[in-house]
Scaffold this motif. Structure first.
Motif, PDB file in Angstrom:
ATOM      1  N   LEU A 317       0.815  -1.214   0.000  1.00 30.84           N
ATOM      2  CA  LEU A 317       0.000   0.000   0.000  1.00 30.84           C
ATOM      3  C   LEU A 317       0.849   1.264   0.000  1.00 30.84           C
ATOM      4  CD1 LEU A 317      -2.606  -1.139   2.681  1.00 30.84           C
ATOM      5  CD2 LEU A 317      -2.893  -1.120   0.189  1.00 30.84           C
ATOM      6  N   LEU A 318       2.042   1.170   0.578  1.00 30.57           N
ATOM      7  CA  LEU A 318       2.945   2.323   0.633  1.00 30.57           C
ATOM      8  C   LEU A 318       4.372   1.819   0.688  1.00 30.57           C
ATOM      9  CD1 LEU A 318       3.377   5.433   0.998  1.00 30.57           C
ATOM     10  CD2 LEU A 318       3.361   5.006   3.458  1.00 30.57           C
ATOM     11  N   THR A 356      -4.077   5.953   1.201  1.00 30.54           N
ATOM     12  CA  THR A 356      -3.148   5.740   2.307  1.00 30.54           C
ATOM     13  C   THR A 356      -2.702   7.088   2.846  1.00 30.54           C
ATOM     14  OG1 THR A 356      -2.368   3.678   1.322  1.00 30.54           O
ATOM     15  CG2 THR A 356      -0.986   4.661   3.017  1.00 30.54           C
ATOM     16  N   GLU A 357      -2.756   7.239   4.152  1.00 24.31           N
ATOM     17  CA  GLU A 357      -2.376   8.510   4.777  1.00 24.31           C
ATOM     18  C   GLU A 357      -1.541   8.238   6.017  1.00 24.31           C
ATOM     19  OE1 GLU A 357      -4.473  12.564   6.620  1.00 24.31           O
ATOM     20  OE2 GLU A 357      -5.696  10.935   5.823  1.00 24.31           O
ATOM     21  N   THR A 374      -3.117   5.309   8.270  1.00 18.31           N
ATOM     22  CA  THR A 374      -4.351   4.586   7.979  1.00 18.31           C
ATOM     23  C   THR A 374      -4.512   4.378   6.478  1.00 18.31           C
ATOM     24  OG1 THR A 374      -5.616   6.651   7.871  1.00 18.31           O
ATOM     25  CG2 THR A 374      -5.552   5.507   9.997  1.00 18.31           C
ATOM     26  N   VAL A 375      -5.333   3.406   6.141  1.00 17.21           N
ATOM     27  CA  VAL A 375      -5.753   3.211   4.752  1.00 17.21           C
ATOM     28  C   VAL A 375      -7.280   3.199   4.750  1.00 17.21           C
ATOM     29  CG1 VAL A 375      -5.543   0.697   4.973  1.00 17.21           C
ATOM     30  CG2 VAL A 375      -5.644   1.742   2.708  1.00 17.21           C
ATOM     31  N   LEU A 393      -2.248   1.213   9.700  1.00 12.18           N
ATOM     32  CA  LEU A 393      -1.011   0.731   9.102  1.00 12.18           C
ATOM     33  C   LEU A 393       0.070   0.741  10.177  1.00 12.18           C
ATOM     34  CD1 LEU A 393      -1.051   2.628   5.681  1.00 12.18           C
ATOM     35  CD2 LEU A 393      -1.539   0.211   6.075  1.00 12.18           C
TER      36      LEU A 393
END
Length: 459
Positions: A317-318, A356-357, A374-375, A393
């Motif tokens: 995701l990241l 995604t943050e 978080t996602v 996350l």
């Protein structure tokens, strides 16, 4: 006076801006085909297995719970009761004021010897206020003392929007809750085997001492339901006492007062999927709109929704680099486990938005398992985008900070924050170096001149 009114208006507007708005799936789902028309003003539904919110209409609004109160009464009674087979004799104080309040009763008689088990079932299935009063007097000495235990339990469960003043749910302006709070109560209570058994019981026969033939109770919910064939008429409850057809509802508690409307807290299970649904403030009528709403909503989701995997455990995701780590500074974040959501069977998964943050700028040190961000998974195929799931996350491993890299960064930050001072310092250093160079140059010239004078012959 005018200025005072303006200040009050501004304060109200300010407070309204601070009021959090719940994420609502209602708007998106109601746009879908064949979504049923429902009568309840407040609706909250979750998937019990993955905690996904399926419907949310006013879940944080204050409501009157009516007899849904008895879920807390039952839980506290179970947790504070002596042995289930122990008995007590019901005194006249148990029945005081119940007739005047038009409270529903289980049918016990003054002077009757009753087991704790029978009282628990009598509290829940026929929604007996007499059983509630008896349990409160036996376990806490008074209804007021028992209510204190109920409020203490609510606080322990994080039910911050809830306050009880009685054990039965009779209307009182200071007796209130929210649908989200009731969900917290139900999740906790359903882990208790005795509570779960009573919550799911359809019919029960009690054997108090003054009823030789026993007392037979049918759940106020299941009295309106049948698991008959799907083609049986199930639109309404009519004068011929036909029942609502539903094969998924496995337990629940109804409630009713004029201010509360018709209410229902229920659970359903079918094809391996479990739902929890709470509805409140349906119109008061001989037609059980609260049960009809639940049956229609459950039927809709079991027909049109299915579980689908939207993220796999190893899906990245990241991917980034962690600052101030000298070696092996690569960071890859993933969900950690497969994320399965309840979605429309016809939904194109490519329309889902995955955002995604990070909570803050990454930098070492980072410990293993530390939350980093978080996602959010959202539907974008409807007019009203809807957040379906929000996950944490976490770091898969620890990252140590390099003192050398961090020290250099700190120096850079100091220079950035003290530009003028640093520039003047550098300029001063340059001037000092120039003066030192000139001084040493003059010193060399002077020494060279002296040597020449010493070598000159005397005449």
């Amino acid at each position: 006076m005018k200025n005072r009114i303006q200040k009050i208006v501004l304060m109200v507007v300010f407070l309204l801006t601070l009021t959090p708005l719940p994420l609502s799936a209602q708007a998106a789902i109601s746009e879908e085909p064949d979504f049923p028309e429902i009568k309840s003003d407040y609706v909250y539904m979750v998937d019990l297995d993955n905690n996904q919110i399926m419907l949310d209409e006013g879940s944080e609004q204050t409501i009157y719970p009516a007899s849904m109160t008895k879920m807390m009464t039952l839980l506290v009674a179970i947790e504070n009761a002596p042995a289930l087979e122990s008995t007590m004799v019901l005194g006249p104080e148990v029945f005081a004021g119940l007739a005047e309040a038009h409270a529903s009763v289980a049918g016990f008689k003054p002077g009757e010897e009753v087991s704790v088990k029978d009282l628990l079932y009598g509290l829940f299935l026929p929604s007996g206020a007499d059983a509630a009063q008896a349990l409160a007097l036996e376990e806490a000495g008074s209804e007021a003392a028992f209510v204190e235990l109920m409020n203490e339990k609510a606080a322990a469960l994080g039910m911050s929007g809830t306050h009880f003043v009685n054990t039965s749910g009779l209307h009182d302006p200071d007796h209130y809750t929210t649908l989200r709070d009731l969900e917290k109560l139900m999740r906790y209570a359903l882990e208790n085997p005795t509570f779960r058994e009573i919550f799911q019981t359809r019919r029960y026969t009690a054997n108090p001492s003054l009823h030789p033939g026993g007392l037979v109770w049918e759940s106020t919910l299941f009295a309106k339901l049948t698991t008959g064939p799907e083609n049986e008429a199930n639109a309404t409850i009519t004068a011929n006492s036909s029942r609502i057809v539903n094969d998924s509802i496995i337990g629940g508690k109804t409630g009713y007062t004029n201010p509360a409307g018709l209410c229902l807290a229920s659970i359903a299970e079918k094809n391996g999927t479990r739902y929890l649904l709470i509805t409140a403030h349906a119109p008061v009528s001989n037609t059980p709109y609260h049960i009809l709403d639940a049956a229609h909503i459950y039927d809709y989701f079991y027909e049109y929704y299915a579980r689908q995997t939207v993220l796999t455990a190893d899906q990245i995701l990241l991917e980034t680099k962690v600052p101030f780590v000298l070696f092996n500074n690569k960071l890859s974040l993933s969900a950690g486990s497969d994320i399965v959501l309840n979605l429309p069977k016809t939904l194109d998964l490519s329309t889902l938005l995955i955002e995604t943050e990070l909570d803050q700028d990454l930098q070492a040190p980072i410990s293993e398992g530390q939350r980093l961000g978080t996602v959010k998974i959202s539907r974008t195929d409807t007019e009203t985008p809807t957040v379906l799931k929000e996950l944490e996350l976490v770091s898969p491993r620890s990252y140590k900070r390099s003192a050398l890299l961090y020290g250099f960064y700190q120096f850079q930050q100091w220079v950035k924050n003290n530009t003028i001072f640093f520039a003047l310092s550098v300029l001063g250093l340059i001037l000092c170096l120039i003066l030192l160079r000139d001084y040493r140059r003059e010193q060399r010239r002077y020494q060279s001149a002296r040597k020449k004078r010493r070598r000159r012959p005397h005449l």
